[in-house]
Design an enzyme around this catalytic site. Structure first.
Site, mmCIF file in Angstrom:
data_model
loop_
_atom_site.group_PDB
_atom_site.id
_atom_site.type_symbol
_atom_site.label_atom_id
_atom_site.label_comp_id
_atom_site.label_asym_id
_atom_site.label_seq_id
_atom_site.Cartn_x
_atom_site.Cartn_y
_atom_site.Cartn_z
ATOM 1 N N GLU B 43 -144.572 24.088 -5.623
ATOM 2 C CA GLU B 43 -143.375 23.651 -6.351
ATOM 3 C C GLU B 43 -143.768 22.897 -7.628
ATOM 4 O OE1 GLU B 43 -141.084 20.932 -3.972
ATOM 5 O OE2 GLU B 43 -139.357 20.975 -5.332
ATOM 6 N N LYS B 110 -133.795 26.132 -7.406
ATOM 7 C CA LYS B 110 -133.717 25.439 -6.115
ATOM 8 C C LYS B 110 -132.271 25.069 -5.789
ATOM 9 C CE LYS B 110 -136.134 21.617 -3.720
ATOM 10 N NZ LYS B 110 -137.148 20.532 -3.903
ATOM 11 N N CYS B 146 -139.096 24.435 -1.168
ATOM 12 C CA CYS B 146 -139.183 23.216 -0.357
ATOM 13 C C CYS B 146 -137.908 22.881 0.446
ATOM 14 C CB CYS B 146 -139.610 22.054 -1.241
ATOM 15 S SG CYS B 146 -140.590 20.803 -0.344
#
Lengths: 536, 536
Positions: B43, B110, B146
């Site tokens: 990330e 994200k 994540c």
């Protein structure tokens, strides 16, 4: 005639019991002395603002809810509007409630949760998505909280839903010029929606923040028809004819320099007392920074609560000692003189062997500053007085300060005050009464840690440095942009590289009062280990 | 056969240029040496994680975007999946891109932005709300980042949209037991959705955080069929038959105590080198805390890079000096002995007049600790070595430490290690090689700042204190709940009141490695001025 009391009071973060008592007393006074129909308290009044991670504690949230019920049960005959963290299942809301005659009449959940600058509300709260109206004397009143009314649309939405009047609970922290920005944005929205608005702000210092009060009422044309004092508690009642607020006498508006000074004074006073210290002490060097901090401390705490210590070394010029004594005497405070030479000599001797063959550098300067730190901390520990550090924002930016030396202390009043503003504030303070000798203002600044040292040996002139720092630190400008604004690349690169590399010092600095749009601390979160190089 | 390279590499926060070079080299190696079709980086690989407020700088965001384009143009013949902050108009996204043959093939934003614990992603980023699929060798691959896959639903949603395989880019920091929690949650979701998953984690220390690596691949049954090393860089290729990953040799899994030790070592190593220090030094007291920190430092940096200083006072017992020397010799490091008495005497004399008529208290103890701080900082300044502090989490919690004294330093390796765990880690380290004398482990801990002083004079036994602290600090339990768990109210109230009142010290402490579910620092944000009293 509808009467609304704006309860601009100083609350204690985490002090639920103390806040509860103060809210009850204020509500009773508003009812009995001021004959108000409604009393409005600031955002999160029960817990103080910002409660930070106390909000993660279930016991804390329960105590806050209980306090709201206790207040409701204790005070009848007036509508009480206050803020508290409201738990609903697993979700927590930043809420306002209306308490009427023993019950919770209605509640509102803050829609817009700020999560920038010093604010972390999305760490704790879920957003509400409803509006909330309640009726008093035939007027439909809408509740909003702080950031809500900085966003387009919510005031108009309330108007469309039938609101006659907007109440807004706030904890809006000070920085220079904020009051104008705040009134401009909020009043513009009131004007556009053609609805009057009551804005209640918190007041008081909380760690790095100062809430400046200046609660106000705007009419449906967006004109401020009443403004409460800045930097002071005040419970004011405004009368309404229908939903039209009647003009009443406003407190005078301070100019920028005096509002900055007042913010610093309030910040020091509240940090000192809210942390249980009886007074404060500081090292007085004869330089302008400590002179200003001393004046602020005396204005905040009173002459009897402040002590100063002169700690000359062999590099201290006579005029520094003379001026420090003049300052102490002008203010009438107690002062001590403790020469640091014996300690410096002891360390020099202790380190002789390990330093054998090395050259003198900033290490030896730091030892002097740290010996002063030990003396001051010893006096602070022994007397229970808060040690104030005297470093300004320019120094904090470039790391022109000694960690555990002049940076040692519990609170750093002027850490967000750039050096040029230190001069302006000193001049301003002297207009109230002459306490800072003129020579302190005019002589070139020096750390006096080496022979004939002046700041400009190591740094660009402050008239160059300060604007560069403001652009880099507060406005996120790049070296190129600063260069385009007319500064030399050498100066820019020196300043920027020092800022970049001194994050580790700032991370260990005591808190201080935020007065600029971006202070160090919670307001500016930089990594220490970092490959970023802002230089061009 | 599809081959995916998991690029578990150590990136530098803010070091865009350095990261770009490392990513390019890794991608070329994955293509040429490992014949991978796809290489996946962690990330925000371009900026390192977490870049914090660097993300607010327009120049930084531009450099990051440019680096992505440069990488795309430099490497062909392999799909590169990496993370970067993607600007779109006024909005910033935490994004992943797929680079293929000079172009950005696709990008993913994200969805789930963590804003709790050490995470502040909602401060910077807007949430994406789309999924993103791309095809390699006939397999439809979905991108996630994540926190996305810690939330219910997103993996299943990707599966429903036709994904054959999930890639996830992570910067998931270590705490004890995290690896199991991580694999359990993620694998459960893979299992439920019946889809294989490639999890690439960052590795390395960044200020308070250590990213532990342990990247893995789970098959559609939720079984881990490959796991990369913990706490080390590793670029591993996993082969897929269709979308079915083929089992390959995993790195051994460390037990909890050894993973904690490895996290501390990596944290110290990366903080030291990423900040440009050549080595480290510390004060060696003969107590267990400094013994453990010394062992960690030597394991992190090597024998030649670490120095210790013994600084005895009149309260230092002979066995302390003896044991400190034994430790230094067992590890083979250079050490110095500098008695602090001359400096302590100097301060005692300098303060005699102002302290006239007062009683001895902790002030005199603090002076000793601060004289040691000055010696160590002088050596650190002169040599450019990082000063390590040696305080543990139990001490940090209750403030059993001297600000600017033993708290002086740039990094605090064991500040998140409770005292009982200090013992366990010391025993563990001795199983690798005997470096901490047994007497240091068995004798009662003492600060040696007063005659015959031991910690338990002022504090509950650590076997009582540590569980109380864990419940109060890490689990937000109230005094009542801790009492119900079987502890005495006296001990609880003492511990809690000390925790509450020492926030000011912690705020000025250096950073250290997070190894528990809640560390001090960014992870626990408490007000200093606070009316909250946790005592019952």
């Amino acid at each position: 005639m509808l009467k609304i009391a704006l309860a601009q009071i100083n609350l204690l973060v985490g002090g639920i019991k103390a806040n509860q008592i103060k809210i009850i007393q204020t509500a009773i006074d508003a009812r009995d002395q001021q004959h108000a129909d409604v009393v409005v308290f600031p955002e999160l009044s029960i817990t103080g603002y910002p409660p930070e991670d106390l909000l993660l504690r279930p016991d804390f949230i329960k105590q806050a809810a209980q306090a709201v019920l206790d207040i409701a049960k204790t005070v009848s005959g007036i509508d009480i509007v206050l803020g508290y963290p409201e738990k609903d299942g697993d979700d927590l809301y930043n809420s306002a409630v209306v308490l009427r005659d023993g019950n919770i009449l209605t509640h509102y959940r803050k829609n817009a949760l700020p999560n920038f600058g010093v604010f972390d509300e999305q760490r704790y709260f879920k957003s509400g998505n409803q509006i909330c109206l309640f009726t008093v004397k035939g007027q439909s009143i809408a509740l909003t909280i702080c950031e809500d009314i900085w966003q387009q649309g919510l005031i108009a939405k309330n108007k469309q839903a039938g609101a006659d009047l907007i109440l807004t609970l706030n904890a809006s922290p000070f920085h220079a010029g904020k009051i104008h920005q705040r009134e401009e944005i909020v009043c513009q929205q009131a004007k556009e929606a053609q609805i009057a608005l009551v804005y209640v702000n918190s007041i008081g210092g909380q760690d790095e923040l100062v809430f400046d009060g200046a609660s106000f009422v705007a009419d449906a044309k967006g004109d401020v028809i009443f403004r409460a004092e800045e930097f002071a508690e005040q419970v004011s009642v405004v009368e309404f004819k229908g939903n039209n607020p009647i003009k009443s006498t406003s407190a005078p508006l301070y100019n920028e320099i005096s509002s900055e000074y007042k913010a610093l004074v309030l910040g020091v006073r509240d940090y000192t007392y809210k942390n249980g210290f009886k007074g404060a002490l500081l090292g007085l060097s004869g330089g302008i920074d400590s002179a200003l901090v001393l004046a602020i401390a005396v204005d905040a705490l009173g002459v009897d609560q402040v002590e100063a210590v002169l700690m000359p070394s062999k590099y201290t010029q006579d005029m520094s000692n003379e001026d420090a004594i003049l300052e102490a005497k002008a203010l009438g405070i107690k002062y001590h003189t403790i020469a640091i030479e014996p300690a410096v000599s002891a360390f020099t001797e202790m380190l002789r062997e390990v330093f054998e063959g090395t050259k003198k550098d900033s290490t030896e300067e730091n030892i002097q500053a740290r010996c002063r730190g030990i003396v001051l901390m010893a006096m602070s520990n022994k007397q229970g007085k808060l040690l104030l550090t005297t470093g300004n924002k320019s120094e904090m930016s470039v790391g022109y300060a000694t960690l555990y030396g002049d940076m040692a202390g519990g609170f750093a009043p002027i850490k967000d005050v750039p050096k040029l503003l230190v001069y302006q504030l000193s001049e301003y303070r002297n207009t109230l009464s002459q306490v800072i000798p003129q020579r302190v203002i005019t002589r070139p600044p020096s750390a006096e840690l080496a022979p004939d040292q002046i700041d400009e040996d190591s740094l660009p002139a402050y008239s160059v440095l300060d604007p560069i720092l403001a652009m880099y630190v507060e406005q996120d400008k790049s070296a190129k942009e600063i260069h385009a604004a007319g500064y030399q690349l050498d100066d820019i690169n020196l300043a920027i590289s020092l800022v970049d590399r001194n994050e580790y010092k700032r991370r260990q600095a005591p808190p201080g009062v935020k007065i600029t749009p971006r202070a160090f601390g919670r307001d500016r979160r930089y990594p220490i280990a970092s490959g970023y190089k802002g230089v061009s």
